[in-house]
Design a protein around this motif. Structure first.
Motif, mmCIF file in Angstrom:
data_model
loop_
_atom_site.group_PDB
_atom_site.id
_atom_site.type_symbol
_atom_site.label_atom_id
_atom_site.label_comp_id
_atom_site.label_asym_id
_atom_site.label_seq_id
_atom_site.Cartn_x
_atom_site.Cartn_y
_atom_site.Cartn_z
ATOM 1 N N UNK A 217 0.871 -1.174 0.000
ATOM 2 C CA UNK A 217 0.000 0.000 0.000
ATOM 3 C C UNK A 217 0.907 1.222 0.000
ATOM 4 N N UNK A 218 0.655 2.124 -0.927
ATOM 5 C CA UNK A 218 1.356 3.407 -0.948
ATOM 6 C C UNK A 218 0.456 4.418 -0.266
ATOM 7 N N UNK A 219 0.949 4.972 0.834
ATOM 8 C CA UNK A 219 0.155 5.880 1.662
ATOM 9 C C UNK A 219 0.974 7.104 2.044
ATOM 10 N N UNK A 220 0.286 8.228 2.269
ATOM 11 C CA UNK A 220 1.025 9.388 2.776
ATOM 12 C C UNK A 220 1.507 9.111 4.205
ATOM 13 N N UNK A 221 2.761 9.411 4.442
ATOM 14 C CA UNK A 221 3.352 9.221 5.759
ATOM 15 C C UNK A 221 4.375 10.334 5.950
ATOM 16 N N UNK A 222 4.191 11.131 6.984
ATOM 17 C CA UNK A 222 5.059 12.298 7.214
ATOM 18 C C UNK A 222 5.160 13.189 5.977
ATOM 19 N N UNK A 223 4.003 13.475 5.394
ATOM 20 C CA UNK A 223 3.885 14.367 4.232
ATOM 21 C C UNK A 223 4.572 13.859 2.970
ATOM 22 N N UNK A 224 4.868 12.557 2.906
ATOM 23 C CA UNK A 224 5.487 11.973 1.720
ATOM 24 C C UNK A 224 4.789 10.649 1.417
ATOM 25 N N UNK A 225 4.609 10.374 0.127
ATOM 26 C CA UNK A 225 4.039 9.087 -0.252
ATOM 27 C C UNK A 225 5.069 8.003 0.027
ATOM 28 N N UNK A 226 4.695 7.017 0.826
ATOM 29 C CA UNK A 226 5.604 5.943 1.232
ATOM 30 C C UNK A 226 4.952 4.590 0.979
ATOM 31 N N UNK A 227 5.770 3.564 0.856
ATOM 32 C CA UNK A 227 5.273 2.207 0.598
ATOM 33 C C UNK A 227 5.339 1.377 1.877
ATOM 34 N N UNK A 228 4.269 0.608 2.094
ATOM 35 C CA UNK A 228 4.176 -0.309 3.230
ATOM 36 C C UNK A 228 3.876 -1.701 2.699
ATOM 37 N N UNK A 229 4.482 -2.707 3.317
ATOM 38 C CA UNK A 229 4.288 -4.098 2.929
ATOM 39 C C UNK A 229 3.453 -4.794 3.995
ATOM 40 N N UNK A 230 2.479 -5.563 3.524
ATOM 41 C CA UNK A 230 1.558 -6.256 4.424
ATOM 42 C C UNK A 230 1.842 -7.758 4.393
ATOM 43 N N UNK A 231 1.919 -8.352 5.562
ATOM 44 C CA UNK A 231 2.204 -9.775 5.695
ATOM 45 C C UNK A 231 1.278 -10.418 6.710
ATOM 46 N N UNK A 232 1.002 -11.684 6.466
ATOM 47 C CA UNK A 232 0.317 -12.537 7.442
ATOM 48 C C UNK A 232 1.381 -13.494 7.937
ATOM 49 N N UNK A 233 1.568 -13.534 9.238
ATOM 50 C CA UNK A 233 2.606 -14.367 9.825
ATOM 51 C C UNK A 233 2.010 -15.384 10.771
ATOM 52 N N UNK A 234 2.618 -16.546 10.785
ATOM 53 C CA UNK A 234 2.340 -17.508 11.841
ATOM 54 C C UNK A 234 3.576 -17.527 12.717
ATOM 55 N N UNK A 235 3.338 -17.467 14.004
ATOM 56 C CA UNK A 235 4.445 -17.354 14.930
ATOM 57 C C UNK A 235 4.187 -18.179 16.169
ATOM 58 N N UNK A 236 5.290 -18.587 16.776
ATOM 59 C CA UNK A 236 5.177 -19.240 18.073
ATOM 60 C C UNK A 236 5.743 -18.287 19.113
ATOM 61 N N UNK A 237 5.056 -18.211 20.195
ATOM 62 C CA UNK A 237 5.503 -17.413 21.331
ATOM 63 C C UNK A 237 4.994 -18.115 22.567
ATOM 64 N N UNK A 238 5.913 -18.428 23.462
ATOM 65 C CA UNK A 238 5.582 -19.197 24.656
ATOM 66 C C UNK A 238 4.844 -20.487 24.292
ATOM 67 N N UNK A 239 5.343 -21.180 23.280
ATOM 68 C CA UNK A 239 4.843 -22.472 22.797
ATOM 69 C C UNK A 239 3.426 -22.436 22.248
ATOM 70 N N UNK A 240 2.923 -21.279 21.896
ATOM 71 C CA UNK A 240 1.598 -21.175 21.293
ATOM 72 C C UNK A 240 1.742 -20.586 19.893
#
Length: 195
Positions: free
Chosen positions: A141-164
């Motif tokens: 997604x290209x969005x305005x950020x701090x008065x400048x058009x910037x690119x952001x990457x979106x991810x879906x993650x699977x993670x383990x934390x405290x064995x869950x």
């Protein structure tokens, strides 16, 4: 450098011990000793580095690869590929190759802005003690950020934390919209976002 020479035998002994240890027993900071040893750049140390370029411990192998490149020693493209395919090490390798004027060595599939963004996510998650078990790229997604058009990457993650295991959605960025890659991890907005 002369001060370092006093410790050469101790460094060699430590490196011999580290390459023979299981990766789980090697402290996080210990592989840096291989980078330090690279400053000797003498036949004995260089032979050791070449012999252990395929070290089982990926952090040790990463530091040895950097020494091999820095000292103009023999390495194989498979050694670079092995490090680049690990998202946790990818941006660091990219930065090293860029600063060494060797960026052409970075495998193409790992040198895109999206691939570096994935690396930044892994580094962020590791700093929060999460272990990513799977990542899925969702888009940009290209969005305005701090008065400048910037690119952001979106991810879906699977993670383990405290064995869950949990599913988390994460954003990496901001990055320039021209697809350039910043030398420093772009982590101003990188983080976990739950729906």
């Amino acid at each position: 450098a002369s001060d370092l020479l006093k410790y050469k035998s101790v460094i060699q002994q430590l490196m011999n011990e580290l390459v023979s240890m299981p990766a789980s027993q090697v402290d996080y900071y210990m592989p840096k000793i291989f980078w330090i040893a690279g400053f000797f750049n003498d036949p004995e140390m260089n032979k050791f580095m070449e012999k252990h370029r395929n070290a089982e411990n990926i952090s040790i192998a990463s530091n040895i690869l950097k020494v091999l490149i820095k000292n103009n020693l023999e390495y194989k493209s498979k050694n670079i590929e092995r490090i680049a395919e690990k998202p946790l090490l990818r941006h660091d390798l990219y930065n090293f190759l860029a600063s060494s004027h060797s960026l052409a060595l970075m495998p193409g599939k790992y040198s895109s802005q999206a691939s570096i963004a994935e690396s930044d996510l892994y580094v962020y998650m590791d700093s929060e003690d999460y272990e990513i078990t799977d990542s899925r790229y969702y888009g940009t997604r290209d969005l305005p950020y701090n008065d400048t058009l910037q690119r952001f990457y979106l991810y879906r993650l699977e993670s383990t934390w405290e064995n869950e295991t949990e599913v988390i959605y994460q954003v990496a960025g901001p990055y320039p919209v021209d697809n350039s890659i910043p030398k420093i991890s772009s982590d101003v907005a990188t983080g976990i976002y739950w729906s």
